[in-house]
Design a protein around this motif. Structure first.
Motif, PDB file in Angstrom:
ATOM      1  N   TYR A  12     -44.208   5.344  20.395  1.00 33.64           N
ATOM      2  CA  TYR A  12     -43.315   5.125  19.251  1.00 33.64           C
ATOM      3  C   TYR A  12     -44.059   5.368  17.939  1.00 33.64           C
ATOM      4  O   TYR A  12     -43.579   6.127  17.082  1.00 33.64           O
ATOM      5  N   LEU A  21     -31.959   3.295  30.838  1.00 31.34           N
ATOM      6  CA  LEU A  21     -31.969   2.938  29.412  1.00 31.34           C
ATOM      7  C   LEU A  21     -33.260   3.395  28.739  1.00 31.34           C
ATOM      8  O   LEU A  21     -33.230   3.951  27.632  1.00 31.34           O
ATOM      9  N   LEU A  22     -34.367   3.160  29.410  1.00 31.63           N
ATOM     10  CA  LEU A  22     -35.654   3.561  28.844  1.00 31.63           C
ATOM     11  C   LEU A  22     -35.761   5.081  28.779  1.00 31.63           C
ATOM     12  O   LEU A  22     -36.231   5.649  27.781  1.00 31.63           O
ATOM     13  N   SER A  33     -28.019   0.138  24.851  1.00 30.47           N
ATOM     14  CA  SER A  33     -29.141   0.984  24.456  1.00 30.47           C
ATOM     15  C   SER A  33     -30.351   0.098  24.197  1.00 30.47           C
ATOM     16  O   SER A  33     -30.225  -1.100  23.960  1.00 30.47           O
ATOM     17  N   ILE A  34     -31.514   0.703  24.241  1.00 26.00           N
ATOM     18  CA  ILE A  34     -32.756  -0.031  24.015  1.00 26.00           C
ATOM     19  C   ILE A  34     -33.065  -0.051  22.528  1.00 26.00           C
ATOM     20  O   ILE A  34     -32.922   0.958  21.838  1.00 26.00           O
ATOM     21  N   ASP A  35     -33.463  -1.194  22.039  1.00 20.31           N
ATOM     22  CA  ASP A  35     -33.898  -1.337  20.653  1.00 20.31           C
ATOM     23  C   ASP A  35     -35.424  -1.353  20.657  1.00 20.31           C
ATOM     24  O   ASP A  35     -36.045  -2.141  21.373  1.00 20.31           O
ATOM     25  N   ILE A  36     -36.028  -0.492  19.855  1.00 25.34           N
ATOM     26  CA  ILE A  36     -37.488  -0.413  19.821  1.00 25.34           C
ATOM     27  C   ILE A  36     -38.102  -1.755  19.452  1.00 25.34           C
ATOM     28  O   ILE A  36     -39.180  -2.110  19.924  1.00 25.34           O
ATOM     29  N   THR A  69     -33.329   7.225  28.517  1.00 18.60           N
ATOM     30  CA  THR A  69     -32.454   7.717  27.443  1.00 18.60           C
ATOM     31  C   THR A  69     -33.075   7.483  26.073  1.00 18.60           C
ATOM     32  O   THR A  69     -33.027   8.354  25.197  1.00 18.60           O
ATOM     33  N   TRP A  70     -33.694   6.316  25.896  1.00 24.22           N
ATOM     34  CA  TRP A  70     -34.342   6.021  24.604  1.00 24.22           C
ATOM     35  C   TRP A  70     -35.463   7.013  24.334  1.00 24.22           C
ATOM     36  O   TRP A  70     -35.567   7.571  23.234  1.00 24.22           O
ATOM     37  N   ASN A 105     -34.110  10.419  23.459  1.00 28.19           N
ATOM     38  CA  ASN A 105     -33.586  10.465  22.087  1.00 28.19           C
ATOM     39  C   ASN A 105     -34.706  10.559  21.058  1.00 28.19           C
ATOM     40  O   ASN A 105     -34.568  11.246  20.034  1.00 28.19           O
ATOM     41  N   GLN A 106     -35.813   9.867  21.325  1.00 28.56           N
ATOM     42  CA  GLN A 106     -36.963   9.976  20.423  1.00 28.56           C
ATOM     43  C   GLN A 106     -37.501  11.404  20.415  1.00 28.56           C
ATOM     44  O   GLN A 106     -37.790  11.976  19.362  1.00 28.56           O
TER      45      GLN A 106
END
Length: 244
Positions: free
Chosen positions: A66, A99-100, A4-7, A102-103, A106-107
């Motif tokens: 973000y 990945l991006l 997963s991507i971490d912000i 999905t991130w 989710n946001q």
């Protein structure tokens, strides 16, 4: 285990491209968020960070998204939560980076869910949340696409005139390979919204995928009525020639 991507990775990668004085400014704002135990202090810092990434830096859109989302969470107003969620949703559609994508989905989900806690009857928020499942899933999770479609269907069954629901169901049908249903939904949208270029283009693309060359040409020709960019028009003309 799925990565997963971490912000923080996104923010650090974005900061690494800044000038030293810009990095110092960002670090100062970020530290003020960590230290600030007063909501107003955090909101002010997030606003400054969002403005910086939106207006001062090329390719700063992800950090802007973000921080815009963080502001909406702090303010906790239905309008701002929906606006921030829609920005994520609009920009994740069509992304190839799973990945991006999905991130971002989710946001958007979290923001829509917070909005629905304030107003559980907001159909636009329900549709947006369903769309996050449709567009935020990857090829290995077709059940998520169906979960999103079912959520939007709940709105469409109750209000068949909701064109936002019909539009998202049409796009969802295209994603899940239900092309005939997608064409039916998107045609209904265009009947009600003849200037909906995205729906028209999607109808052209789906018909082309199905091998319906005549219908594909028809919709590509319709799209040209709404497009002014000469490069895009040239590309569409080339697509039409390839189908004739």
């Amino acid at each position: 285990m799925v990565k997963s991507i971490d912000i923080q990775d996104i923010l650090e990668a974005s900061k690494s491209k800044l000038k030293p004085e810009q990095q110092a400014y960002i670090n100062r704002l970020e530290n003020s968020v960590v230290r600030g135990d007063v909501k107003e202090q955090q909101e002010k810092a997030y606003h400054q960070l969002a403005i910086f990434w939106k207006d001062s830096v090329q390719n700063g859109f992800l950090p802007f998204l973000y921080y815009n989302g963080q502001i909406a969470k702090l303010e906790n107003s239905e309008k701002n939560l929906n606006f921030a969620a829609q920005l994520f949703l609009e920009n994740l559609r069509g992304l190839d980076n799973v990945l991006l994508k999905t991130w971002m989905a989710n946001q958007a989900k979290e923001l829509f869910e917070r909005s629905l806690k304030i107003d559980p009857n907001n159909d636009s928020s329900k549709i947006g949340l369903g769309a996050c499942y449709i567009f935020g899933s990857d090829a290995n999770n077709p059940q998520e696409v169906m979960q999103g479609i079912q959520q939007i269907l709940e709105v469409a069954h109750r209000d068949s005139t909701n064109m936002y629901a019909q539009f998202m169901l049409g796009l969802g049908g295209a994603v899940s390979g239900q092309f005939d249903k997608a064409i039916e939904r998107l045609t209904k949208v265009v009947d009600h919204q003849p200037d909906n270029l995205e729906a028209i283009m999607k109808l052209a693309e789906i018909n082309e995928q199905k091998g319906n060359k005549e219908q594909a040409v028809k919709w590509y020709e319709e799209s040209k009525k709404l497009i002014t960019d000469p490069e895009i028009l040239k590309e569409i003309d080339n697509r039409i020639k390839s189908l004739q």
